[in-house]
Design a protein around this motif. Structure first.
Motif, short mmCIF file in Angstrom:
data_model
loop_
_atom_site.label_atom_id
_atom_site.label_comp_id
_atom_site.label_asym_id
_atom_site.label_seq_id
_atom_site.Cartn_x
_atom_site.Cartn_y
_atom_site.Cartn_z
N ALA B 175 0.84 -1.20 0.00
CA ALA B 175 0.00 0.00 0.00
C ALA B 175 0.87 1.25 0.00
O ALA B 175 0.57 2.23 -0.68
CB ALA B 175 -0.92 -0.01 1.22
N LEU B 176 1.98 1.21 0.78
CA LEU B 176 2.85 2.39 0.81
C LEU B 176 3.49 2.61 -0.56
O LEU B 176 3.56 3.75 -1.04
CB LEU B 176 3.93 2.22 1.88
CG LEU B 176 3.42 2.35 3.32
CD1 LEU B 176 4.59 2.41 4.29
CD2 LEU B 176 2.54 3.59 3.51
N VAL B 177 3.91 1.52 -1.20
CA VAL B 177 4.50 1.66 -2.54
C VAL B 177 3.47 2.24 -3.51
O VAL B 177 3.76 3.18 -4.27
CB VAL B 177 5.01 0.28 -3.04
CG1 VAL B 177 5.43 0.37 -4.51
CG2 VAL B 177 6.15 -0.21 -2.17
N LEU B 178 2.25 1.73 -3.41
CA LEU B 178 1.16 2.21 -4.27
C LEU B 178 0.92 3.70 -4.04
O LEU B 178 0.73 4.48 -4.99
CB LEU B 178 -0.11 1.41 -3.95
CG LEU B 178 -1.19 1.39 -5.01
CD1 LEU B 178 -0.68 0.71 -6.26
CD2 LEU B 178 -2.42 0.66 -4.49
N THR B 179 0.95 4.10 -2.78
CA THR B 179 0.77 5.52 -2.45
C THR B 179 1.78 6.37 -3.19
O THR B 179 1.43 7.37 -3.83
CB THR B 179 0.97 5.73 -0.94
OG1 THR B 179 0.03 4.92 -0.25
CG2 THR B 179 0.79 7.18 -0.56
N ILE B 180 3.05 5.94 -3.11
CA ILE B 180 4.11 6.74 -3.72
C ILE B 180 3.92 6.78 -5.24
O ILE B 180 4.02 7.83 -5.87
CB ILE B 180 5.49 6.15 -3.34
CG1 ILE B 180 5.70 6.34 -1.83
CG2 ILE B 180 6.60 6.83 -4.13
CD1 ILE B 180 6.86 5.55 -1.28
N VAL B 181 3.59 5.61 -5.83
CA VAL B 181 3.44 5.56 -7.29
C VAL B 181 2.30 6.45 -7.75
O VAL B 181 2.46 7.30 -8.65
CB VAL B 181 3.20 4.09 -7.75
CG1 VAL B 181 2.80 4.05 -9.22
CG2 VAL B 181 4.45 3.27 -7.51
N ILE B 182 1.13 6.30 -7.10
CA ILE B 182 -0.05 7.05 -7.57
C ILE B 182 0.14 8.54 -7.33
O ILE B 182 -0.06 9.36 -8.23
CB ILE B 182 -1.33 6.54 -6.85
CG1 ILE B 182 -1.62 5.11 -7.28
CG2 ILE B 182 -2.51 7.44 -7.19
CD1 ILE B 182 -2.85 4.54 -6.64
N ALA B 183 0.55 8.88 -6.11
CA ALA B 183 0.69 10.31 -5.80
C ALA B 183 1.80 10.90 -6.67
O ALA B 183 1.68 12.03 -7.16
CB ALA B 183 1.00 10.49 -4.32
N ALA B 197 -6.08 10.50 -4.08
CA ALA B 197 -6.32 9.06 -3.93
C ALA B 197 -5.10 8.39 -3.30
O ALA B 197 -5.24 7.56 -2.38
CB ALA B 197 -6.62 8.45 -5.30
N GLY B 198 -3.90 8.76 -3.78
CA GLY B 198 -2.68 8.17 -3.22
C GLY B 198 -2.56 8.47 -1.74
O GLY B 198 -2.26 7.58 -0.93
N LEU B 199 -2.79 9.73 -1.39
CA LEU B 199 -2.64 10.10 0.02
C LEU B 199 -3.65 9.35 0.89
O LEU B 199 -3.34 8.94 2.00
CB LEU B 199 -2.82 11.62 0.17
CG LEU B 199 -1.68 12.43 -0.47
CD1 LEU B 199 -1.93 13.92 -0.30
CD2 LEU B 199 -0.33 12.04 0.13
N ALA B 203 -2.74 7.00 4.00
CA ALA B 203 -3.25 7.28 5.33
C ALA B 203 -3.95 6.06 5.90
O ALA B 203 -3.75 5.69 7.07
CB ALA B 203 -4.22 8.47 5.26
N LEU B 204 -4.74 5.38 5.04
CA LEU B 204 -5.45 4.19 5.51
C LEU B 204 -4.46 3.10 5.92
O LEU B 204 -4.64 2.42 6.93
CB LEU B 204 -6.39 3.66 4.42
CG LEU B 204 -7.64 4.52 4.16
CD1 LEU B 204 -8.46 3.93 3.02
CD2 LEU B 204 -8.50 4.59 5.43
N ALA B 205 -3.38 2.94 5.12
CA ALA B 205 -2.38 1.91 5.44
C ALA B 205 -1.74 2.21 6.78
O ALA B 205 -1.57 1.31 7.62
CB ALA B 205 -1.33 1.86 4.33
N LEU B 206 -1.36 3.49 7.02
CA LEU B 206 -0.72 3.84 8.29
C LEU B 206 -1.69 3.63 9.44
O LEU B 206 -1.31 3.17 10.52
CB LEU B 206 -0.25 5.30 8.25
CG LEU B 206 0.91 5.53 7.29
CD1 LEU B 206 1.24 7.01 7.20
CD2 LEU B 206 2.14 4.74 7.74
N LEU B 207 -2.96 3.97 9.20
CA LEU B 207 -3.98 3.83 10.23
C LEU B 207 -4.15 2.37 10.60
O LEU B 207 -4.30 2.01 11.78
CB LEU B 207 -5.31 4.37 9.67
CG LEU B 207 -6.26 5.04 10.64
CD1 LEU B 207 -5.61 6.31 11.19
CD2 LEU B 207 -7.55 5.40 9.92
N ALA B 208 -4.14 1.48 9.61
CA ALA B 208 -4.39 0.06 9.86
C ALA B 208 -3.18 -0.61 10.47
O ALA B 208 -3.29 -1.64 11.13
CB ALA B 208 -4.77 -0.62 8.55
N GLY B 209 -2.00 -0.06 10.24
CA GLY B 209 -0.81 -0.63 10.85
C GLY B 209 -0.19 -1.73 10.02
O GLY B 209 -0.80 -2.22 9.07
N PRO B 210 1.02 -2.10 10.36
CA PRO B 210 1.80 -3.02 9.52
C PRO B 210 1.30 -4.45 9.56
O PRO B 210 1.76 -5.28 8.77
CB PRO B 210 3.22 -2.92 10.09
CG PRO B 210 3.06 -2.36 11.45
CD PRO B 210 1.78 -1.59 11.50
#
Lengths: 504, 388
Positions: B175-183, B197-199, B203-210
């Motif tokens: 999800a983090l990689v996707l964030t960087i690619v899309i944003a 959308a990327g952000l 944010a959702l990935a960080l919220l949900a945790g690793p």
């Protein structure tokens, strides 16, 4: 022999559409009981509008309509029907799954189906027509000619005194036409009905009618007893004007190299074998009335008629017999009906233009930037009135949508352009734009085949004209030695082609 | 000429209604859950569960959307999925998982080919043909299974199948990689939507945790949806699929091989159903002959919720997936919150019809924008016709 008072008389009837288009500019017309009245006119002359006013589908803007001498105002189809006017359209609106009897009774009120009294009453009417069909047969199983008789029986069952027939014979075969003619004569002379008979065919107008009215540009320009007229006089009255905006060169252009060779192309039931050659820089006109096989010829050349057989050679190489192969080879068809065949309604202008280009060029991915550029180029080149390439094609007016359909094929990969009625139903400005463009494309070397019902257009921009009738190519005309009257005679008359003095 | 975004349209009910509906439903269910003191409804685990439950319908729904875009219809998907599952479970024990799965996919493709060939070349309406195959293929499943449940006995192969279906895949790093690619793509193109959308994904990935992870079918659904979305959005094939459904005659006269595209849609629909069937078979390592019965209607409902036109030429695979998620969120909500399963059918039905109503009304409003007339309008058609 004008002895009866008019059953229906129109006095200076006008029709102006809300956008200012004048369809009828004051028409006088008297229809009498016991007489067959022929109505003729080129496309756009106002025939359809007049019929729609008589059938109550459109209200007249001005003038007076008198029925049995009394002024009437018909605003709904129900009004003239109840008064005793029946209109029979070329494309007969019947319910195919119902029997002939039920179709005839379709507009009758009442509660019960299949009453014996109805059956006897309709049976009596149908027997006066000579039993052309069985009452219990579903209409879908009847031949077209019999369906026409169903529509006539429907008119009679409603007690019509005036029967308006809009090109009733256009889609009929020869013997079916004879049946319709016989019926019309009996209705007029034995039963005293008034008949308004609309047709493009001059020979049947001459043979069938007692008097004739010709419309042109929304006016009745000719009204006379049929036996004082001949076909040439009528054809002249129909034509009578010229495309002012397009200057025709004084002498014939010389033809270029042969490009497209059509050999023995035919389609069973639609097109008798034809062969011809199309040259570089040539505009080849196809003249013919509706149903003469002109569209069928275009589809046969393009490979979109699966039944067509024969050879089409482009620069000596055989073109495949499927549309995708034809497009890949460089053929391009602008079909007759832009809404049904020309564009994808959900697509924007740019997407519609791109649809054909990709078929020519190949490629897997959409290149949005070049599509926008193509759309912008088309908008500029054809003066398309559109907010931009993103506009939906359905938001454009008819003329501009037609320009989009033409613009699809204006690429370097198009090697032969086939245009089927590119100017049908569009205004004079867009029409002139398209014709000028076609001539300019041909002058640039592109071979063009052009179908048009507007013979003046053909005469203005074509180098040669092929004449079609009843699915056959009946001759060739030289636009520099042929008048619109001659063409009207050749396409609509029985006149021998050579006798019309138009042999190229 | 610019690629201007019409914000009112993009975020209007017609275009984005299904997203709003899903968000509103989620928050309503979350509010009910917290008011009743239940564990938080919007947990990563529960959302992952919904996605997992929706994945089979979603996969079939994406292919169904492509089918509807071309203007055809496939009622046989659930039966084909069951047949594929039966082939897989029946063969896996003797020839192994992968060959059995391939056999199942080939079976499904063959049925798609039969459907498509009958519709295209004989010219029978797709509704009738696939209604026939719906029944006939279900009958084939009964014949193959002898009317009993089949199961895979070999523990090694069973393990292989379970691994294919129930492996949990961590989402955090992807999800983090996707964030960087899309944003990143959004910043490069100066487009605000992808950045946002990327952000949001980040944010959702960080919220949900690793520790957040989902079952493999969710990933399969996401990949399939992404591929089909990209094909429809960026390739000529996609453009032509829409054109074939929008106006087949115009497409044909523009040089598109209409038969091939329509046939391909039938095959795609059946292969996707076959893949869904494989996932279903792997879930339990067993197949019961009535499995998935009736799911074809859920698949079509998901596509309709996503705004796909039944008349062809319009539709979005992403919105179909959201439509499937919406339907399964309803189901899941009723179960988790114990809201009375009896009401579920009624509410689902109302939601589908309401969605269709919004699309129809919204669609009319767009269409009613009048063209700039430059010629006489066609007179209104004479409805009553040639009568006396």
């Amino acid at each position: 022999m004008v002895t009866h008072p008019p059953l229906l008389s129109l006095d200076g009837v006008t029709k102006t559409f809300p956008n200012g288009t004048v369809a009828l500019a004051g028409v006088d017309l008297d229809l009498r009981a016991g007489r067959v009245h022929g109505l003729l006119g080129a496309n756009g002359a106002g025939k359809s509008t007049l019929i729609k006013i008589l059938s109550g589908a459109l209200p007249a803007s001005g003038g007076a309509i008198r029925w049995h001498g009394e002024a009437v105002r018909w605003t709904r189809p129900r009004h003239p029907r109840e008064a005793g006017v029946a209109t029979i359209y070329q494309h007969i609106p019947l319910v195919p799954t119902l029997s002939a009897l039920e179709n005839i009774l379709l507009d009758e009120r009442g509660t019960w189906r299949n009453r014996t009294a109805d059956r006897e009453r309709i049976g009596a009417i149908v027997s006066t027509l000579g039993h052309p069909f069985d009452l219990n047969t579903p209409v879908a199983q009847l031949p077209i000619g019999a369906r026409q008789m169903v529509a006539i029986a429907q008119a009679l069952a409603g007690g019509a005194e005036l029967v308006v027939m809009d090109e009733p014979t256009a889609s009929l075969a020869g013997d079916e036409r004879q049946t319709v003619y016989r019926t019309i004569r009996r209705l007029a002379y034995d039963e005293g009905k008034a008949i308004l008979f609309v047709s493009h065919f001059l020979d049947e107008i001459m043979a069938l009618t007692d008097e004739v009215t010709v419309l042109r540009d929304g006016r009745a320009v000719l009204h006379a007893e049929t036996d004082t007229l001949d076909e040439a006089r009528i054809a002249e009255a129909i034509a009578g004007r010229a495309v002012a905006a397009i200057a025709r060169p004084d002498q014939a252009r010389s033809l270029g190299e042969p490009r497209l060779e059509v050999q023995d192309l035919r389609s069973p039931g639609k097109l008798s074998p034809v062969s011809f050659t199309l040259h570089t820089g040539e505009v080849l006109g196809i003249a013919g009335v509706l149903g003469s096989g002109r569209s069928e010829l275009m589809h046969a050349v393009f490979g979109s008629d699966p039944d067509a057989r024969g050879q089409v050679l482009l620069d000596g190489e055989t073109v495949g017999r499927y549309p995708d192969e034809a497009v890949a080879a460089g053929l391009a068809l602008v079909p007759e009906d832009r809404a049904e065949q020309g564009y994808v309604p959900q697509f924007s202008l740019a997407e519609n233009i791109a649809l054909a280009r990709v078929s020519q060029r190949g490629g897997a991915f959409i290149d949005a930037a070049s599509e926008r550029a193509d759309a912008k180029a088309a908008i500029d080149r054809l003066s398309i009135k559109a907010p931009g390439g993103d506009a939906l094609v359905t938001e454009l007016s008819g003329g501009n949508a037609q320009k989009v359909v033409v613009a699809k094929w204006l690429t370097d990969d198009t090697r032969v352009l086939l245009l089927d009625e590119p100017t049908a139903g569009i205004d004079i400005g867009a029409r002139t734009d398209i014709l000028k463009l076609v001539r300019a494309l041909a002058d640039g070397g592109l071979p063009v085949m052009l179908v048009s019902s507007e013979f003046e257009e053909l005469l203005a921009i074509c180098d040669r004209i092929l004449v079609m009738r009843d699915g056959r190519m009946i001759g060739q005309a030289d636009p520099y030695a042929t008048s619109e009257t001659d063409l009207t005679l050749m396409t609509g008359g029985t006149t021998d082609v050579a006798a019309a003095g138009a042999n190229a | 000429m610019s690629a201007k975004i019409d914000w009112r349209r993009t975020f209007g009910l017609r275009e984005a209604g299904v997203y709003y509906a899903l968000l509103i439903l989620l928050f309503v269910l979350a509010a009910i859950a917290s008011s009743r003191g239940l564990p938080p409804y919007l947990s990563a685990e529960n959302l992952g569960n919904i996605a997992y439950q929706a994945s089979l319908i979603g996969i079939m729904g994406v292919a169904m959307t492509v089918m509807l875009i071309t203007g055809a219809f496939d009622l046989s998907v659930a039966s084909v999925a069951a047949l594929a599952a039966a082939v897989l479970v029946g063969l896996a024990g003797s020839i192994g998982f992968v060959p059995a799965a391939l056999a199942a996919l080939c079976t499904a493709a063959a049925i798609g080919l039969i459907n498509g060939a009958i519709v295209q070349f004989i010219g029978i309406n797709a509704f009738i043909v696939t209604l026939g195959t719906l029944t006939a293929v279900r009958g084939l499943v009964l014949i193959l299974t002898g009317g009993r449940s089949l199961m895979v006995e070999n523990p090694a192969i069973l393990g292989h199948m379970l691994a294919f279906e129930s492996t949990r895949i961590s989402l955090f790093w992807p999800a983090l990689v996707l964030t960087i690619v899309i944003a990143g793509a959004g910043i490069m193109r100066r487009a605000p939507l992808p950045i946002a959308a990327g952000l949001i994904i980040g944010a959702l990935a960080l919220l949900a945790g690793p520790t957040v992870a989902v079952a493999a079918p969710v990933i399969y659904l996401a990949l399939f949806t992404f591929v089909m979305w990209a094909v429809l959005r960026f390739t000529v094939i996609g453009r032509r699929l829409y054109a074939v459904g929008g106006n087949a005659e115009a497409a044909r006269l523009s040089g598109v091989n209409v038969h091939a595209y329509k046939l391909a849609a039938f095959v795609l629909s059946s292969v996707a159903a076959g893949f869904a069937g494989i996932l279903f078979g792997c879930r339990l390592g067993a197949i019961n002959p009535t499995a998935l019965q009736g799911s074809e209607l859920t698949v079509i409902a998901a596509a309709i919720l996503g705004g796909t036109s039944l008349f062809g030429g319009a539709g979005s695979v992403v919105k179909t997936v959201v439509g499937a998620l919406l339907l399964f969120t309803l189901t899941n909500g009723f179960n988790v919150l114990n809201l009375g399963a009896n009401y579920q059918g009624l509410i689902e039905g109302v939601v589908v019809v309401a969605a269709a109503a919004i699309y129809t009304v919204g669609g009319n409003r767009r269409r009613s924008r009048k063209p700039v007339a430059d010629t006489a309008p066609e007179a209104p058609p004479v409805v009553e016709g040639a009568t006396a």
